[in-house]
Design a protein around this motif. Structure first.
Motif, PDB file in Angstrom:
ATOM      1  N   HIS A  22      -5.754   8.449  -5.113  1.00 17.92           N
ATOM      2  CA  HIS A  22      -4.437   8.560  -4.499  1.00 17.92           C
ATOM      3  C   HIS A  22      -4.440   8.369  -2.984  1.00 17.92           C
ATOM      4  O   HIS A  22      -3.380   8.160  -2.404  1.00 17.92           O
ATOM      5  N   GLY A  23      -5.593   8.475  -2.343  1.00 15.99           N
ATOM      6  CA  GLY A  23      -5.649   8.377  -0.891  1.00 15.99           C
ATOM      7  C   GLY A  23      -6.327   7.132  -0.384  1.00 15.99           C
ATOM      8  O   GLY A  23      -6.568   6.994   0.818  1.00 15.99           O
ATOM      9  N   HIS A  24      -6.646   6.218  -1.281  1.00 18.81           N
ATOM     10  CA  HIS A  24      -7.386   5.012  -0.915  1.00 18.81           C
ATOM     11  C   HIS A  24      -6.548   4.073  -0.046  1.00 18.81           C
ATOM     12  O   HIS A  24      -5.404   3.771  -0.362  1.00 18.81           O
ATOM     13  N   VAL A  25      -7.134   3.657   1.051  1.00 19.64           N
ATOM     14  CA  VAL A  25      -6.601   2.600   1.901  1.00 19.64           C
ATOM     15  C   VAL A  25      -7.734   1.587   2.030  1.00 19.64           C
ATOM     16  O   VAL A  25      -8.854   1.971   2.390  1.00 19.64           O
ATOM     17  N   PRO A  26      -7.484   0.316   1.694  1.00 20.89           N
ATOM     18  CA  PRO A  26      -8.565  -0.670   1.757  1.00 20.89           C
ATOM     19  C   PRO A  26      -9.287  -0.652   3.100  1.00 20.89           C
ATOM     20  O   PRO A  26      -8.666  -0.615   4.158  1.00 20.89           O
TER      21      PRO A  26
END
Length: 154
Positions: free
Chosen positions: A68-72
């Protein structure tokens, strides 16, 4: 990676472990494994309920950071803090996504149509002494934290 004893106010000596991990399932697994090793080194031994509880909390929070917190291109950070004087372990997982804030979970009722996934924070709320979230202090994102009191195994 940092591992260092620190002297917080009040005179007790706390020990910290902090490391960044790739925001992938592999990174989440590594965070869980390193937390398990660190807890054992701090005197919260393998195969104890306290050890398994904290490791499960790390696993749930790390998995949520990946899902849910993934940013590339951005990692998540795990910080463990153990204060022997009051036998408290604090787990902090920081990710880069500020707009997806976790909500305090509501236990599912019978026939409520709730999905089978999404129960990790319910588990964390049940296992931890307390938990919450706050904005990331050094940039965009958030930190989700949980604290557990562990019994002495001397």
């Amino acid at each position: 990676m940092t591992t260092r004893p620190t002297a917080p106010t009040g005179g007790s000596v706390a020990t910290d472990f902090e490391m960044s991990f790739t925001s992938t399932p592999r990174g989440a697994r590594l965070a869980r494994r390193l937390a398990a090793v660190r807890l054992d080194a701090w005197g919260v031994p393998y195969d104890t309920e306290a050890h398994d509880t904290v490791v499960l909390i790390v696993a749930e929070l790390a998995a949520n950071a990946v899902r849910h917190g993934h940013v590339p291109g951005r990692d998540f950070r795990l910080r463990l803090r153990y204060t022997p004087e009051d036998r408290t372990v604090r787990v902090e997982v920081t990710d880069a996504r500020a707009e997806r804030l976790p909500r305090h979970p509501v236990p599912p009722g019978d026939g409520d149509g709730a999905p089978e996934s999404g129960r990790g924070l319910l588990l964390v709320a049940h296992l931890a002494t307390r938990w919450d979230r706050h904005p990331r202090p050094d940039g965009p994102g958030k930190t989700v934290w949980a604290e557990c009191t562990v019994p002495s195994h001397d």
